[in-house]
Design a protein around this motif. Structure first.
Motif, PDB file in Angstrom:
ATOM      1  N   ALA A  64     -49.414  42.364 -52.868  1.00 18.27           N
ATOM      2  CA  ALA A  64     -50.458  41.465 -53.379  1.00 18.27           C
ATOM      3  C   ALA A  64     -51.270  40.859 -52.235  1.00 18.27           C
ATOM      4  CB  ALA A  64     -49.825  40.356 -54.224  1.00 18.27           C
ATOM      5  N   VAL A  65     -50.582  40.467 -51.165  1.00 21.34           N
ATOM      6  CA  VAL A  65     -51.270  39.852 -50.022  1.00 21.34           C
ATOM      7  C   VAL A  65     -52.223  40.860 -49.376  1.00 21.34           C
ATOM      8  CG1 VAL A  65     -50.891  39.022 -47.655  1.00 21.34           C
ATOM      9  CG2 VAL A  65     -49.556  38.067 -49.544  1.00 21.34           C
TER      10      VAL A  65
ATOM     11  N   GLY B 258     -55.999  40.124 -49.783  1.00 21.43           N
ATOM     12  CA  GLY B 258     -56.520  39.666 -48.488  1.00 21.43           C
ATOM     13  C   GLY B 258     -57.450  40.659 -47.832  1.00 21.43           C
TER      14      GLY B 258
ATOM     15  N   GLU C 183     -64.003  37.354 -55.743  1.00 23.17           N
ATOM     16  CA  GLU C 183     -64.607  36.914 -57.007  1.00 23.17           C
ATOM     17  C   GLU C 183     -64.150  37.757 -58.203  1.00 23.17           C
ATOM     18  OE1 GLU C 183     -66.325  37.471 -54.271  1.00 23.17           O
ATOM     19  OE2 GLU C 183     -67.293  35.592 -53.735  1.00 23.17           O
TER      20      GLU C 183
ATOM     21  N   ILE D 182     -57.690  37.788 -59.369  1.00 20.86           N
ATOM     22  CA  ILE D 182     -56.992  36.708 -60.083  1.00 20.86           C
ATOM     23  C   ILE D 182     -55.666  37.234 -60.651  1.00 20.86           C
ATOM     24  CG2 ILE D 182     -57.202  34.978 -61.931  1.00 20.86           C
ATOM     25  CD1 ILE D 182     -59.383  34.708 -59.808  1.00 20.86           C
TER      26      ILE D 182
ATOM     27  N   GLY E 217     -53.249  37.799 -58.019  1.00 26.21           N
ATOM     28  CA  GLY E 217     -52.800  36.467 -57.594  1.00 26.21           C
ATOM     29  C   GLY E 217     -51.730  35.901 -58.524  1.00 26.21           C
ATOM     30  N   TYR E 218     -51.955  36.024 -59.836  1.00 25.98           N
ATOM     31  CA  TYR E 218     -50.962  35.533 -60.802  1.00 25.98           C
ATOM     32  C   TYR E 218     -49.640  36.284 -60.640  1.00 25.98           C
ATOM     33  CZ  TYR E 218     -54.137  32.567 -63.525  1.00 25.98           C
ATOM     34  OH  TYR E 218     -54.981  31.569 -63.935  1.00 25.98           O
TER      35      TYR E 218
ATOM     36  N   ILE F  82     -47.854  34.889 -57.720  1.00 29.74           N
ATOM     37  CA  ILE F  82     -47.279  33.572 -58.027  1.00 29.74           C
ATOM     38  C   ILE F  82     -45.981  33.741 -58.835  1.00 29.74           C
ATOM     39  CG2 ILE F  82     -47.625  31.445 -59.363  1.00 29.74           C
ATOM     40  CD1 ILE F  82     -50.587  31.582 -58.584  1.00 29.74           C
TER      41      ILE F  82
ATOM     42  N   VAL G 287     -52.037  28.965 -50.637  1.00 31.63           N
ATOM     43  CA  VAL G 287     -52.969  29.962 -51.192  1.00 31.63           C
ATOM     44  C   VAL G 287     -52.906  29.949 -52.721  1.00 31.63           C
ATOM     45  CG1 VAL G 287     -53.415  32.444 -51.396  1.00 31.63           C
ATOM     46  CG2 VAL G 287     -52.937  31.464 -49.167  1.00 31.63           C
TER      47      VAL G 287
ATOM     48  N   GLY H   2     -55.881  28.731 -55.097  1.00 32.75           N
ATOM     49  CA  GLY H   2     -56.378  29.798 -55.970  1.00 32.75           C
ATOM     50  C   GLY H   2     -56.415  29.324 -57.408  1.00 32.75           C
TER      51      GLY H   2
ATOM     52  N   MET I 281     -59.254  26.846 -58.027  1.00 28.41           N
ATOM     53  CA  MET I 281     -60.570  27.494 -58.182  1.00 28.41           C
ATOM     54  C   MET I 281     -60.666  28.185 -59.532  1.00 28.41           C
ATOM     55  SD  MET I 281     -61.580  29.162 -54.560  1.00 28.41           S
ATOM     56  CE  MET I 281     -60.067  30.016 -54.219  1.00 28.41           C
TER      57      MET I 281
ATOM     58  N   GLU J 264     -62.005  26.244 -51.546  1.00 25.80           N
ATOM     59  CA  GLU J 264     -62.246  27.652 -51.212  1.00 25.80           C
ATOM     60  C   GLU J 264     -61.972  27.918 -49.729  1.00 25.80           C
ATOM     61  OE1 GLU J 264     -66.148  28.980 -52.547  1.00 25.80           O
ATOM     62  OE2 GLU J 264     -66.067  30.531 -51.013  1.00 25.80           O
TER      63      GLU J 264
ATOM     64  N   HIS K 142     -58.300  27.904 -49.149  1.00 26.94           N
ATOM     65  CA  HIS K 142     -57.747  29.149 -49.696  1.00 26.94           C
ATOM     66  C   HIS K 142     -57.947  30.305 -48.707  1.00 26.94           C
ATOM     67  CE1 HIS K 142     -56.547  31.803 -53.032  1.00 26.94           C
ATOM     68  NE2 HIS K 142     -57.542  32.602 -52.704  1.00 26.94           N
ATOM     69  N   GLU K 143     -59.155  30.417 -48.183  1.00 28.48           N
ATOM     70  CA  GLU K 143     -59.459  31.543 -47.304  1.00 28.48           C
ATOM     71  C   GLU K 143     -58.753  31.432 -45.958  1.00 28.48           C
ATOM     72  OE1 GLU K 143     -63.896  32.337 -49.144  1.00 28.48           O
ATOM     73  OE2 GLU K 143     -63.553  32.682 -47.003  1.00 28.48           O
TER      74      GLU K 143
ATOM     75  N   ALA L  71     -55.113  32.142 -46.475  1.00 25.62           N
ATOM     76  CA  ALA L  71     -54.921  33.583 -46.717  1.00 25.62           C
ATOM     77  C   ALA L  71     -54.988  34.351 -45.387  1.00 25.62           C
ATOM     78  CB  ALA L  71     -55.976  34.095 -47.693  1.00 25.62           C
TER      79      ALA L  71
HETATM   80  C1  HEM Z   1     -51.945  36.684 -53.051  1.00 24.85           C
HETATM   81  C2  HEM Z   1     -52.507  35.975 -52.158  1.00 24.85           C
HETATM   82  C3  HEM Z   1     -54.004  35.765 -52.066  1.00 24.85           C
HETATM   83  C4  HEM Z   1     -54.787  36.119 -51.022  1.00 24.85           C
HETATM   84  C5  HEM Z   1     -54.348  36.811 -49.739  1.00 24.85           C
HETATM   85  C6  HEM Z   1     -56.132  35.692 -51.331  1.00 24.85           C
HETATM   86  C7  HEM Z   1     -57.220  35.837 -50.500  1.00 24.85           C
HETATM   87  C8  HEM Z   1     -58.523  35.470 -50.795  1.00 24.85           C
HETATM   88  C9  HEM Z   1     -59.659  35.635 -49.934  1.00 24.85           C
HETATM   89  C10 HEM Z   1     -59.588  36.226 -48.513  1.00 24.85           C
HETATM   90  C11 HEM Z   1     -60.758  35.195 -50.602  1.00 24.85           C
HETATM   91  C12 HEM Z   1     -62.222  35.217 -50.099  1.00 24.85           C
HETATM   92  C13 HEM Z   1     -62.729  36.574 -50.497  1.00 24.85           C
HETATM   93  C14 HEM Z   1     -64.198  36.729 -50.509  1.00 24.85           C
HETATM   94  O1  HEM Z   1     -64.929  35.801 -50.172  1.00 24.85           O
HETATM   95  O2  HEM Z   1     -64.609  37.828 -50.911  1.00 24.85           O
HETATM   96  C15 HEM Z   1     -60.322  34.733 -51.898  1.00 24.85           C
HETATM   97  C16 HEM Z   1     -61.156  34.226 -52.889  1.00 24.85           C
HETATM   98  C17 HEM Z   1     -60.719  33.802 -54.124  1.00 24.85           C
HETATM   99  N1  HEM Z   1     -59.415  33.752 -54.583  1.00 24.85           N
HETATM  100 FE1  HEM Z   1     -57.798  34.420 -53.605  1.00 24.85          FE
HETATM  101  N2  HEM Z   1     -56.154  35.098 -52.575  1.00 24.85           N
HETATM  102  C18 HEM Z   1     -54.869  35.116 -53.071  1.00 24.85           C
HETATM  103  C19 HEM Z   1     -54.420  34.601 -54.262  1.00 24.85           C
HETATM  104  C20 HEM Z   1     -55.237  34.014 -55.224  1.00 24.85           C
HETATM  105  C21 HEM Z   1     -54.769  33.427 -56.450  1.00 24.85           C
HETATM  106  C22 HEM Z   1     -53.304  33.263 -56.819  1.00 24.85           C
HETATM  107  C23 HEM Z   1     -55.867  33.010 -57.152  1.00 24.85           C
HETATM  108  C24 HEM Z   1     -55.960  32.359 -58.501  1.00 24.85           C
HETATM  109  C25 HEM Z   1     -55.114  32.533 -59.475  1.00 24.85           C
HETATM  110  C26 HEM Z   1     -57.024  33.322 -56.325  1.00 24.85           C
HETATM  111  C27 HEM Z   1     -58.328  33.028 -56.671  1.00 24.85           C
HETATM  112  C28 HEM Z   1     -59.422  33.250 -55.876  1.00 24.85           C
HETATM  113  C29 HEM Z   1     -60.800  32.955 -56.270  1.00 24.85           C
HETATM  114  C30 HEM Z   1     -61.247  32.368 -57.626  1.00 24.85           C
HETATM  115  C31 HEM Z   1     -61.605  33.310 -55.180  1.00 24.85           C
HETATM  116  C32 HEM Z   1     -63.135  33.269 -55.117  1.00 24.85           C
HETATM  117  C33 HEM Z   1     -63.646  32.133 -54.343  1.00 24.85           C
HETATM  118  C34 HEM Z   1     -65.152  32.203 -54.324  1.00 24.85           C
HETATM  119  O3  HEM Z   1     -65.681  32.917 -53.462  1.00 24.85           O
HETATM  120  O4  HEM Z   1     -65.760  31.562 -55.160  1.00 24.85           O
HETATM  121  N3  HEM Z   1     -56.601  33.924 -55.164  1.00 24.85           N
HETATM  122  N4  HEM Z   1     -58.956  34.912 -51.986  1.00 24.85           N
END
Ligand code: HEM
Ligand code: HEM
Length: 213
Positions: free
Chosen positions: A35-36, A40, A46, A51, A54-55, A58, A123, A127, A130, A166, A169-170, A173
């Motif tokens: 998943a990572v 990642g 987006e 998502i 990510g779930y 979790i 993270v 996540g 958001m 955000e 989160h980034e 990550a």
């Molecule tokens: C498993 C580990 C996770 C990693 C390594 C990770 C990594 C990232 C990264 C690098 C971004 C930026 C990507 C981009 O701008 O294109 C991002 C955006 C996002 N992540 Fe994750 N994520 C993880 C888990 C989650 C989880 C659990 C959720 C929610 C249930 C989530 C929801 C989001 C959302 C909604 C964005 C979009 C933010 C935006 O640009 O508006 N992520 N994630």
């Protein structure tokens, strides 16, 4: 973190079977790792698939944490308490060529495991924050108060709470990905220095010390 040294083996060519990782530890490890890497490095943040992945991550983490309380001996948190003194001793052992096979994580690996889990919690929480935008309408007043602090920040600085979350989160990550690289390097180094087949242990569950002679 009980250790069994090869000196305990009656016959050095067939070392005694050391404890193995159980299926819950192995399954959750590989699901979280997968998943990572996907979220990642490959999948867009987006996207809906991000998502769902990510779930899934979790769910695996929650299962692993539950297992850390009620699971097998080697999986329990009590089997690998973080200790700087134990980590130093382990480093000394490695450098001196003293081979040990630990029932659970070795004292240096323990620190890495907790660091990865800590970051993965950050993270996951950010996540979810958001993902649940706008914040739930039924949020209680304490939460609303907390939220208004961020809104103040938004008015003063021109950033939204979403932006801060955000960013966190980034950055978290990226730190997970960075630490994961060191983790894999550390696993191979430890495997070489300690003579324990760690990679095999997390894949097949079998953890044996290599024959020493
Ligand atoms: C498993 C580990 C996770 C990693 C390594 C990770 C990594 C990232 C990264 C690098 C971004 C930026 C990507 C981009 O701008 O294109 C991002 C955006 C996002 N992540 Fe994750 N994520 C993880 C888990 C989650 C989880 C659990 C959720 C929610 C249930 C989530 C929801 C989001 C959302 C909604 C964005 C979009 C933010 C935006 O640009 O508006 N992520 N994630
Ligand atoms: C993004 C990728 C990865 C992440 C986030 C990650 C994270 C973790 C975590 C949290 C643990 C503790 C497991 C538990 O107690 O439930 C662990 C253990 C372990 N991981 Fe990974 N891992 C990743 C990739 C890998 C890879 C590619 C390998 C193999 C080459 C590997 C080999 C191991 C081994 C051997 C252990 C057990 C170490 C010991 O015996 O103390 N990991 N990893």
């Amino acid at each position: 973190m009980t250790a069994t040294g090869p000196e305990g083996a009656a016959d050095k060519s067939t070392p005694p079977p050391a404890p193995a990782w159980d299926p819950v530890v192995r399954l959750t490890h590989w699901c979280v790792a997968f998943a990572v890497v996907l979220n990642g490095l490959i999948v867009e943040g987006e996207s809906l698939i991000h998502i769902w992945i990510g779930y899934a991550a979790i769910a695996c983490l929650l299962l692993r944490f539950f297992w850390g309380v009620i699971g097998t001996d080697e999986a329990r948190f009590t089997s690998f308490p973080p200790s700087i003194a134990a980590a130093k001793t382990h480093l000394g052992d490695l450098l001196a060529g003293r081979h040990k096979t630990y029932r659970s994580h070795n004292p240096i690996g323990t620190w890495m495991v907790y660091a990865l889990w800590g970051l993965l919690i950050v993270v996951s929480v950010t996540g979810l924050m958001m993902e649940s935008e706008p914040f739930p309408p039924h949020a209680d007043s304490a939460f609303q108060g907390f939220l208004s602090l961020f809104q103040e920040y938004e008015r003063g600085h021109g950033h939204g709470v979403d932006k801060v979350v955000e960013e966190i989160h980034e950055v978290a990550a990226d730190m997970v990905l960075f630490l994961a690289m060191i983790h894999v390097g550390g696993v191979f180094l430890e495997q070489r220095l300690s003579g324990t087949r760690l990679v095999r242990a997390i894949i097949s569950g079998e953890k044996r010390a290599r024959p020493t002679e």
